[in-house]
Design a protein around this motif. Sequence first.
Motif, short mmCIF file in Angstrom:
data_model
loop_
_atom_site.label_atom_id
_atom_site.label_comp_id
_atom_site.label_asym_id
_atom_site.label_seq_id
_atom_site.Cartn_x
_atom_site.Cartn_y
_atom_site.Cartn_z
N PHE A 1 16.35 -1.93 29.85
CA PHE A 1 16.01 -0.84 29.55
C PHE A 1 16.47 -0.30 28.82
CE2 PHE A 1 16.73 0.35 34.27
CZ PHE A 1 17.63 1.51 33.49
N GLU A 2 15.21 0.29 28.02
CA GLU A 2 16.04 1.41 26.81
C GLU A 2 16.33 2.78 27.57
OE1 GLU A 2 14.83 2.53 22.22
OE2 GLU A 2 14.15 1.44 22.72
N GLN A 3 16.87 3.58 27.84
CA GLN A 3 16.14 5.41 27.98
C GLN A 3 16.27 5.92 27.01
OE1 GLN A 3 20.30 7.18 28.99
NE2 GLN A 3 19.82 9.10 28.43
N ARG A 4 14.36 6.74 26.60
CA ARG A 4 14.24 7.06 25.21
C ARG A 4 14.10 8.39 24.90
NH1 ARG A 4 9.28 4.18 23.27
NH2 ARG A 4 10.05 4.02 21.54
N ARG A 5 14.12 9.13 26.72
CA ARG A 5 13.96 10.76 26.61
C ARG A 5 14.45 10.60 27.89
NH1 ARG A 5 9.15 14.25 27.11
NH2 ARG A 5 7.87 13.04 27.58
N VAL A 6 15.18 12.10 28.17
CA VAL A 6 15.31 12.19 29.05
C VAL A 6 15.03 13.97 28.88
CG1 VAL A 6 17.30 13.05 30.78
CG2 VAL A 6 17.52 10.90 29.01
N ASP A 7 14.04 14.86 29.92
CA ASP A 7 14.18 15.80 30.14
C ASP A 7 13.95 16.26 31.52
OD1 ASP A 7 13.19 16.08 27.49
OD2 ASP A 7 11.34 16.60 28.26
N GLY B 1 18.21 -0.08 37.63
CA GLY B 1 19.43 -0.87 37.39
C GLY B 1 20.60 -1.87 38.06
N THR B 2 19.81 -1.65 39.57
CA THR B 2 20.71 -2.29 40.40
C THR B 2 20.24 -4.05 40.93
OG1 THR B 2 19.02 -0.76 41.51
CG2 THR B 2 21.41 -0.99 43.36
N GLY B 3 21.82 -4.13 40.77
CA GLY B 3 21.72 -6.15 41.25
C GLY B 3 21.48 -6.91 39.29
N MET B 4 21.48 -5.54 38.43
CA MET B 4 21.52 -6.04 36.84
C MET B 4 23.12 -5.87 37.04
SD MET B 4 17.95 -5.25 35.42
CE MET B 4 16.27 -6.25 36.30
N GLU B 5 23.56 -6.94 35.99
CA GLU B 5 24.38 -6.86 35.19
C GLU B 5 24.38 -5.96 33.70
OE1 GLU B 5 27.24 -10.13 33.10
OE2 GLU B 5 27.06 -10.37 35.12
N MET C 1 19.79 13.81 38.41
CA MET C 1 18.75 12.78 38.27
C MET C 1 18.52 11.70 37.61
SD MET C 1 17.74 13.92 41.77
CE MET C 1 16.33 12.77 42.05
N ALA C 2 18.76 11.85 36.51
CA ALA C 2 18.72 11.04 35.25
C ALA C 2 19.34 9.58 35.82
CB ALA C 2 19.21 11.49 34.21
N ASP C 3 20.54 10.32 36.70
CA ASP C 3 21.62 8.87 37.04
C ASP C 3 21.26 8.48 37.30
OD1 ASP C 3 23.20 10.95 35.46
OD2 ASP C 3 25.44 11.06 36.85
N LYS C 4 20.93 9.02 38.25
CA LYS C 4 20.03 8.30 39.76
C LYS C 4 19.44 7.44 39.62
CE LYS C 4 19.61 9.69 44.97
NZ LYS C 4 19.54 10.49 45.87
N VAL C 5 17.88 7.20 38.74
CA VAL C 5 16.97 6.40 38.42
C VAL C 5 17.51 5.65 37.50
CG1 VAL C 5 15.33 6.71 36.51
CG2 VAL C 5 15.62 8.53 37.68
N PHE C 6 18.83 5.86 37.12
CA PHE C 6 19.49 4.78 35.81
C PHE C 6 20.33 3.17 36.93
CE2 PHE C 6 19.49 8.03 32.27
CZ PHE C 6 18.13 7.54 31.51
N ALA C 7 20.59 4.51 37.70
CA ALA C 7 21.40 3.40 38.54
C ALA C 7 20.79 2.82 39.58
CB ALA C 7 22.82 4.38 40.00
N ALA C 8 19.57 3.26 40.06
CA ALA C 8 18.52 2.16 41.07
C ALA C 8 17.41 1.21 40.17
CB ALA C 8 17.23 4.13 41.73
N ARG D 1 7.55 1.33 39.95
CA ARG D 1 7.93 1.91 40.91
C ARG D 1 9.02 0.96 42.37
NH1 ARG D 1 2.23 2.49 41.81
NH2 ARG D 1 2.67 4.24 39.91
N GLU D 2 7.97 0.22 42.60
CA GLU D 2 8.84 -0.78 43.42
C GLU D 2 10.57 -1.28 43.68
OE1 GLU D 2 7.61 -4.60 44.08
OE2 GLU D 2 5.17 -4.68 44.57
N ARG D 3 10.93 -1.53 41.98
CA ARG D 3 12.58 -1.73 42.07
C ARG D 3 13.41 -0.11 42.34
NH1 ARG D 3 13.33 -4.21 36.50
NH2 ARG D 3 15.43 -3.07 36.11
N ALA D 4 12.64 1.71 41.84
CA ALA D 4 12.54 2.37 41.87
C ALA D 4 13.06 2.84 43.95
CB ALA D 4 12.23 3.70 41.62
N GLN D 5 12.06 2.06 44.41
CA GLN D 5 12.24 2.19 46.08
C GLN D 5 13.32 1.54 46.70
OE1 GLN D 5 8.50 2.29 47.38
NE2 GLN D 5 7.82 4.33 46.98
#
Lengths: 387, 590
Positions: free
Chosen positions: A194-200, A186-190, A177-184, A65-69
């Motif tokens: 995490f592995e993306q298991r499912r997108v609905d 993954g911020t500050g990381m090379e 939105m999924a893009d946004k989640v991955f971007a958010a 949650r913190e990382r998302a925020q």
Amino acid sequence: MQILKHKTNIDFISKRKPALFISTLINLAIIVGIATVGFNFGVDFAGGTVVELKFNTPTTEEQVRERAQAGGLHDVTVQRVGPAEENSFLLRMGGVTQLTAENAESAKAAIQGLGETRSVYADMANGIVNFRSAQPMSAEAVKKAVEGAGIGVQEVRDLGANQGGNGFDYQVVASGMADKVFAALGTGMEKPDFEQRRVDYVGPQVGKQLRNRGVMALLYSMFAILIYVAFRFDFKFGPGALLAMLHDVIMVAGYYLVSQREFNLTSIAALLTIVGYSVNDTIVIYDRIREDMVKYKGKGLPEIINIAVNDTLGRTILTSGVTALSLIGLLIFGVGEIFDFAMAMLVGILVGTYSSVYIASPVVIWLGERAAQREAHSGAKQEPNAA
Amino acid sequence: MDRGWYWKFGMIVAVTLGTLWFLVPTYYSLVVLDRAERNNIAVLEQRLPAWAPPAKYRLNLGLDLQGGIHMVMRVDTKTALQKRTERRGQQIATYVNDKKLGEVTADTDPERLELTLTAKDPATMDAIQKEVLATFTDFTQESRNGGTLVLKPDEGQVNRFRDEAVDQAMLVIRRRIDKWGVAEVDVRKLGTDSIQISLPGRSNPEQAKELVGTTAQLEFRMVDDTNPQVFAQMITQSPPPEESKITLVDDGGFPQLSSPNREALLAYAKDKAPEGRDVLTECVANPVKKNDCIAYRSFLVDKNVPLTGESLSGADASVSQMNEPEVNISFDPAGAREFEKLTEAGVGRRMAIVLDDNVHTAPNINEKIGGGRARITMGRAGSRSFEEWLGEAQTLALVLKAGALPAPVTVGEIRQVGATLGDELIKKGSLAAVVGLALVIVFMAIYYRKAGLIADVALLLNGLLILAGLAFFNATLTLPGIAGFVLTLGIAVDANVLINERIREELANGKSARAAVDQGYDRAFWTIFDAHVTTLIAGFILFFTGTGPVRGFATTLIVGLVASLFTSIVVTRVITTYFVHGRNAQSVSV
């Protein structure tokens, strides 16, 4: 081996009124609950985006949650799935695309800043901003401008010169939105950890369509089964079967309401199966009632129903028990919606058994009594309840 | 033991063997083959023993169990319709001008899809109105106010156009996915304006979205036929690698390279093409399954793209006076000029119609074409029927329109399951099914002893029958499908419980073993039948209204109920009859 060693002689029918009263009360409470609290609609029906991620290192819900925020995502719910060592999480967001009412305005402003525009309007449902500009534009520039306004762009479509000669049409398609989640996350990381298991990802209109179709399917099947029962038995059996079906469906809906587990397409499948199963149980008892009506000609309907219910009691408990037994595996090993499906079926089997005794049969008596009364009124001298 | 019993017993044995036989392709595809090959029907066909059923009769795993992407694309028919109305408006204005009826301007209201014609001189409007309405019958008059006439597209035309827009989008999506080289994709229409796509084994939804979501690109490019031997020379100078399966084919004087693998063909020919030329491919359609390409053939075209779909204003298939199918195309004024120049310079050459880098067809230019209207005649040579040629013409018109009047598509729904999650789900799902099944089997054997064991045999056969039935209907096993499988087995046991309880009751009433068994089965029959039919009704309604995994559940339920009727009523009875009648038993173990 035998479950009920001796013939039972329980007077079910005399307790039908309090039972009916309590059932009605619970049903009403569930209906009110659905209207006020509502289901926890899954992405199937509510629309939105669900992403399942599996982290490579031990992570808590709070950390996600913190990382998302920190990455600029504020309205995300995070829920752990599976055991703690799996580090899997479901992230849920209301939106489907990155286009929202607020940022659509900034997108419009960004586009208008690029040059003279004839018209700009946002199609929120599809996540598209349509615009017509006076001069041809470069898709790259448009993309850059809109992204500068804080909206991820999937594509800028060049629809070509307008035929009326009054401009050039373009569409800006916002990314999901999924893009946004991955971007958010993954911020500050090379490299994302995490592995993306499912997108609905279900659009709002699709969600509405799916919901309407689900409800229609329920209504159709109840109606079709009702016709079948009325045709195979007698019209006076129909209403009892229907009420029992309704009772069971509402009770199972109650499971989803009280547990607030996700209500989705699989839940609709569970409700429909309960419709079929509920009437199954009812039919077995109806069958016996019909048989006993011929066998004990002199007896009144309530007594016959009592005999029929008692005679089939062992069988009723057994069939429900065996079906419940087959669900145990699903209850233990079932994940997510399958667990809910099995749980809903279990609730359905239990209430289905109850309703065939206490709802379906009393309604037959009640209808019989009413018919008898009416006949008494019209002066016809006839043995009541004769089938 | 009468004759009828032997017949029935023989039938049961035959059904059991048939069921096992039918499950051979499923066994091979799920157990024998590697996971990567699971969806490859050609590999499966090779590995299957000669006596096995065809590979197509196998049980597919749903996307939720094997990983993959399920997408629903919504076709933005409104935008397409608006564009079309605009084009027609311009055509009307040009028509009015050409006929010297006066001068009008056309304007389209994008929200309400109305076309407003405004005459420069209001006095000319009467004549214009009459002529326009008589000629452009796809419009109806909405209102008239002095010099302005408001037209609306005709309702039937709008619906036809909407259907067509979805068909176009589907065609484009199929071609694109095909280009991606995904085996076993499923593309189908969903409702009036959506397209459903299943991509098993794929894991990148963004890539998929990009692939199917972009607007179709239509190009007209000149074919380079100056050196017909160019591909033949390529092959002699640097023979292609064995595994690319590239061969030289020649029908009609232009030798081409051909390969079932598009990527390999393009990779091979890419740097070998002469300066200023591109190698593109053409799809050789499967004669049986129209949207499949069995091979790809090479084409040498100019790098320069003189004309694109943007300039096209319409395309329609029709039948000529010679009774030959043809496609009529028209260009906007700028396109018409370019087209005239192109055809003048290229008389005798071929012009390739290219959609998304696929050469669709390359008609010969017979003469210089002015005025912006051209005709592509399909001819009637060969063994194909008139209908096939006409179908070809219609597809070509669809291709042209897909590029000319693009209906944008947007993603309505995406569900993606990673391969590892799929594996986990299938493991847990089958474990759940096995545990449930085992519990029921043990319970029945303890509770009903011999009769319980008979029911267990029927139950196992029932399970096999469901799997074989699903394989036969080419159904897909989903996670909810596994739940449906377990539940159906539970319901099937219910039927046996009903029968056995009935037999016990008859025995308790003092009937002989034989009479009790017969009575038990006869009496229970209608109860079981009714109970199955009602659940079947729910199953069919689920099937017809549900999508995706729910449909999988419904299929399993339907097949399971039919199998259950057979096993509980026929199979157990035949076996029980053997023990009671055949052995002439005085007691029955229930």
